[in-house]
Design an enzyme around this catalytic site. Structure first.
Site, PDB file in Angstrom:
ATOM      1  N   ASP A  63       0.808  -1.225   0.000  1.00 50.52           N
ATOM      2  CA  ASP A  63       0.000   0.000   0.000  1.00 50.52           C
ATOM      3  C   ASP A  63       0.838   1.272   0.000  1.00 50.52           C
ATOM      4  O   ASP A  63       2.053   1.227   0.197  1.00 50.52           O
ATOM      5  CB  ASP A  63      -0.969  -0.014   1.197  1.00 50.52           C
ATOM      6  CG  ASP A  63      -0.336  -0.590   2.456  1.00 50.52           C
ATOM      7  OD1 ASP A  63       0.894  -0.565   2.564  1.00 50.52           O
ATOM      8  OD2 ASP A  63      -1.077  -1.063   3.333  1.00 50.52           O
ATOM      9  N   ASP A 132      -8.025  -2.691  13.916  1.00 52.57           N
ATOM     10  CA  ASP A 132      -9.390  -3.012  13.478  1.00 52.57           C
ATOM     11  C   ASP A 132      -9.425  -4.245  12.566  1.00 52.57           C
ATOM     12  O   ASP A 132     -10.436  -4.528  11.939  1.00 52.57           O
ATOM     13  CB  ASP A 132     -10.021  -1.804  12.763  1.00 52.57           C
ATOM     14  CG  ASP A 132      -9.244  -1.379  11.519  1.00 52.57           C
ATOM     15  OD1 ASP A 132      -8.257  -2.063  11.153  1.00 52.57           O
ATOM     16  OD2 ASP A 132      -9.637  -0.372  10.894  1.00 52.57           O
ATOM     17  N   HIS A 134      -7.533  -4.774   9.856  1.00 54.23           N
ATOM     18  CA  HIS A 134      -7.203  -4.605   8.427  1.00 54.23           C
ATOM     19  C   HIS A 134      -5.895  -5.292   8.062  1.00 54.23           C
ATOM     20  O   HIS A 134      -4.997  -5.426   8.897  1.00 54.23           O
ATOM     21  CB  HIS A 134      -7.204  -3.124   8.009  1.00 54.23           C
ATOM     22  CG  HIS A 134      -6.099  -2.282   8.568  1.00 54.23           C
ATOM     23  ND1 HIS A 134      -6.322  -1.082   9.213  1.00 54.23           N
ATOM     24  CD2 HIS A 134      -4.754  -2.428   8.566  1.00 54.23           C
ATOM     25  CE1 HIS A 134      -5.156  -0.558   9.571  1.00 54.23           C
ATOM     26  NE2 HIS A 134      -4.196  -1.351   9.205  1.00 54.23           N
ATOM     27  N   GLU A 139      -9.847  -2.080   4.985  1.00 55.76           N
ATOM     28  CA  GLU A 139     -10.516  -1.775   6.247  1.00 55.76           C
ATOM     29  C   GLU A 139     -11.774  -2.647   6.402  1.00 55.76           C
ATOM     30  O   GLU A 139     -12.238  -3.246   5.428  1.00 55.76           O
ATOM     31  CB  GLU A 139     -10.915  -0.294   6.253  1.00 55.76           C
ATOM     32  CG  GLU A 139      -9.727   0.665   6.191  1.00 55.76           C
ATOM     33  CD  GLU A 139      -8.998   0.820   7.534  1.00 55.76           C
ATOM     34  OE1 GLU A 139      -8.970  -0.145   8.331  1.00 55.76           O
ATOM     35  OE2 GLU A 139      -8.454   1.906   7.773  1.00 55.76           O
TER      36      GLU A 139
END
Ligand code: F6R
Length: 256
Positions: A63, A132, A134, A139
């Site tokens: 990313d 979370d 990811h 996400e």
């Protein structure tokens, strides 16, 4: 999933480094998928110290922030060159990091996928995990079949990553990330997670249902995933004793 619980992040990283080093020695033309963030920092340091031959290795990063200049200290380009690439003999043309300043981002993303396919796919993907759940920047509620594309960070990830930026600096809201479908096509994944703040996401990934609410849980459906944890990151696993038992009783031929 193979869950490897170690007394420290150092020991867990050591296992990941040994697996990667072995791949690089056995397959000098290997394709690696790489992650950024605080988790793999020690891994890259260890790999640099192992004097491996990177001349035939190709890499694809997961990313990159959109709109951050490539030379910005927090860009993932800067991160990768500072922490790994400039210390090893990798050929610049074999390094692939999403271009967060591409003019036509959807086109860039689809060409990124083409490039991964053209080199025969990723042999081994290094992953971290967000608080979370990811992976990459996929996400919660990301499509489990997603490909490389633009994503908007959740407020939680935005806040988590603000620690890397200066007080008055804006943290980008948008990123390019490999998709979950892209990650699921890699031949092998090593996911590293350290610290108590990752414990909930880790237990949901390993012992919860497969759900886009914890995107990492899709790895339950991947045939080769090693999850290298320190004790605090493993502290919410209900089956920690079983995972330790499995690791302590590995057949000789399965050892790293
Ligand atoms: C970064 C990436 C992210 C991070 C995750 C954890 O390339 O893929 O999924 O792995 O946000 O970040 P750290 O390691 O900083 O806790």
């Amino acid at each position: 999933m193979e869950i490897i619980i170690q007394p420290s992040s150092e020991a867990a990283t050591d296992i990941a480094a040994r697996i990667i080093a072995r791949l690089l020695r056995e397959k000098p033309g290997a394709v690696l998928g790489l992650a950024t963030g605080s988790t793999p920092l020690l891994l890259y340091k260890k790999l640099v110290g192992m004097n491996l031959d990177w001349s035939g290795i190709t890499t694809f990063n997961l990313d990159e922030y959109i709109g951050l200049p490539r030379e910005h200290p927090q860009s993932y380009h800067t991160f990768m060159w500072e922490n790994l690439f400039r210390h090893v003999n990798i050929a610049q043309e074999n390094v692939h990091i999403p271009d967060g300043n591409a003019k036509d981002i959807p086109r860039f993303c689809s060409e990124y996928e083409d490039k991964i396919r053209a080199v025969g796919g990723i042999d081994l993907q290094v992953l971290g995990i967000g608080t979370d759940g990811h992976i990459g920047f996929n996400e919660p509620t990301s499509s489990l079949a997603s490909r490389t594309r633009i994503k908007t960070l959740t407020r939680q990830t935005h806040a988590d990553n603000a620690r890397f930026f200066g007080k008055d600096e804006a943290v980008p809201n948008h990123v390019i990330t490999m998709g979950i479908g892209t990650i699921m096509e890699t031949r092998q994944n090593i996911l590293l997670a350290f610290g108590k703040h990752k414990a909930r996401a880790v237990s949901e990934m390993v012992e919860g249902p497969v759900t886009s609410i914890n995107p990492a849980s899709i790895l339950q459906m991947h045939p080769v995933v090693k999850v290298c944890l320190d004790e605090p990151a493993a502290s919410e696993l209900q089956r920690a004793e079983y995972f330790r038992w499995v690791y302590d009783n590995k057949p000789k031929w399965q050892e790293f």
